[in-house]
Design an enzyme around this catalytic site. Sequence first.
Site, short mmCIF file in Angstrom:
data_model
loop_
_atom_site.label_atom_id
_atom_site.label_comp_id
_atom_site.label_asym_id
_atom_site.label_seq_id
_atom_site.Cartn_x
_atom_site.Cartn_y
_atom_site.Cartn_z
N HIS A 1 0.81 -1.22 0.00
CA HIS A 1 0.00 0.00 0.00
C HIS A 1 0.85 1.27 0.00
O HIS A 1 0.31 2.38 -0.13
CB HIS A 1 -0.96 0.00 1.19
CG HIS A 1 -2.35 0.46 0.85
ND1 HIS A 1 -2.60 1.39 -0.15
CD2 HIS A 1 -3.56 0.11 1.34
CE1 HIS A 1 -3.90 1.60 -0.23
NE2 HIS A 1 -4.51 0.84 0.66
N ASP B 1 -2.52 1.75 -4.77
CA ASP B 1 -3.80 1.98 -4.11
C ASP B 1 -4.86 1.12 -4.78
O ASP B 1 -4.60 0.39 -5.74
CB ASP B 1 -4.18 3.46 -4.14
CG ASP B 1 -4.17 4.04 -5.55
OD1 ASP B 1 -4.48 3.30 -6.50
OD2 ASP B 1 -3.85 5.24 -5.70
#
Length: 425
Positions: A395, A399
Site C-alpha cells: 500500500h 492503491d
Amino acid sequence: MAIEQITMPQLGESVTEGTIEKWLVKPGDEVKKYDTLAEVQTDKVTAELPSSFAGKIIELIANEGDTIAVGEVVCKVEIEGRAAEGKTEASSPAETKNEESASDQSMKKRYSPAVVRMASEHGIDLNMVEGSGTSGRITRKDIQKIIDSGEMPATKPNPEVEAKPVATPEQPKVQAEPVPVKEEKTYEPTATGDIEIPVSGVRRAIAKNMVNSTQEIPHAWLMMEADVTNLVNYRDSIKGDFKKREGYNITYFAFFVKAVSQALKEFPMMNSQWQGDKIIQKKDINLSIAVATEDALFVPVIKNADDKSVKGIAKEIHELASKVRAGKLKSDDMKGGTFTVNNTGAFGSVQSMGIINHPQAAILQIESIVKRPVIMEGGMFAARDMVNLCLSIDHRILDGLVSGKFLSRVKELLEGYSKDTMSIY
C-alpha cells in the site's frame, strides 16, 4: 607455494550472507578450478560454492551451519607454482609462531552475522565465550549450547591489570538510570510424545524473509472471480496432443501467467519496487513463480514473460519446476523477479492472502478452478468453471484504483481466452 583465500560469493540480488550447509571437501583434498567445495543456503536459493583456484585445501575456516557474510573467507587453498606475495625470504620459527598466534587471535574475533545476532538477543558477551571452531572461532553451536544450558559464561579477570586501591576525591552521588531488561523469548515446554524437528537452513531463511516482508510492507488485499469456462474447454481439448508433441504438460497456470504478463504491460505501476525515497518502475516483466518441495518453497523467475507465448511459458514452468525438485536450481534462476504469481489452486485452495515477495509490490494468488452454478444473461442458471484471483499489494506503492483496474484486466483477459481468440504458439 602461495595461499589463496576462497570467500563467500554474492549468490543473488540483495543477498548479504550465506550458510554453509555441507562441506564437500576436507583439508588435504586436491581440487580443480570450478570444482564444487560446499553447498550454501541463502534466503533465496541453495547454491554450490565453486573453487576459484586449482590446488590443495589446507584449511576450512567456516564450519557447517555457520552463516558467513559475503566477502568473508570460508577456506584456504594452497596453489602450486606461485610465490607468496610479500614474502622475499624465509620466516624464522619465531616469526612463524607469532604469525600463527596473530592469525588465531584474528579468527577468534571474526564473528559471523548469525553469531552476533544470537549473542545480542540473549545478552551473551562474546569475549567470554570459548570457541570450538577453527582457530578458536565461535560458532552458532557454541552460542546455542550456552543458551540451552541457561548459564552465561563468567567474566574473566584481566591478568595484565592488578587491582590497586586508588585514592579518589569524593564525587557527588548521582541517581543511576534504570537499565531496561531485555525480555527473553519463552516457548512451551516439550511434552511426552512431542516430536522436535530441527529448523533447516532453508526453513530459517524462509521464516526470516516472511517476517521482514510482513514487518516492512503494509499489505492490502483485493479479490475477484473470473469465469474461465471457455479457457478450460480450450486447454482440455489440446492437452493430449500437446503432451505428445512437446513432451510436457500445457497447464492452466501457463495461461494465467500469460494474462498477468500482458496486464502488467498495461499497468506498469504494478511492476514496481519501493526504495525508500523513490519508487522504481521496472522495465522488464520477470515473473516469480512459487514451486514447493516437501520442506521448502522456492521462487524461480520467468524472465521477460510478456515476450513469451503460452507454449514458451509452459516450457519454462516445466523446466524451472524440474530444477527445483532435482535440487539443481541456480542463483541466476532466482534473480530479477518483479512480480509474483502463486498457483495456490494446485493445493485445492479457493481463497488466500499471499505475503508479498520483498521488494516487489504485489503477489497474485491463483486459486482452484471449481464448477459452480452461475446466473447467466436472461436469468438462466448454468454450471461454469470459476476461479478466484486474490491480490496482495504494497500500500506504499499501490492503491485500490490502479490495483482494481489491473485485476479487472487480468479477469477480462482470462474470460476472453478460447480456441477462437488465441493461439498457444
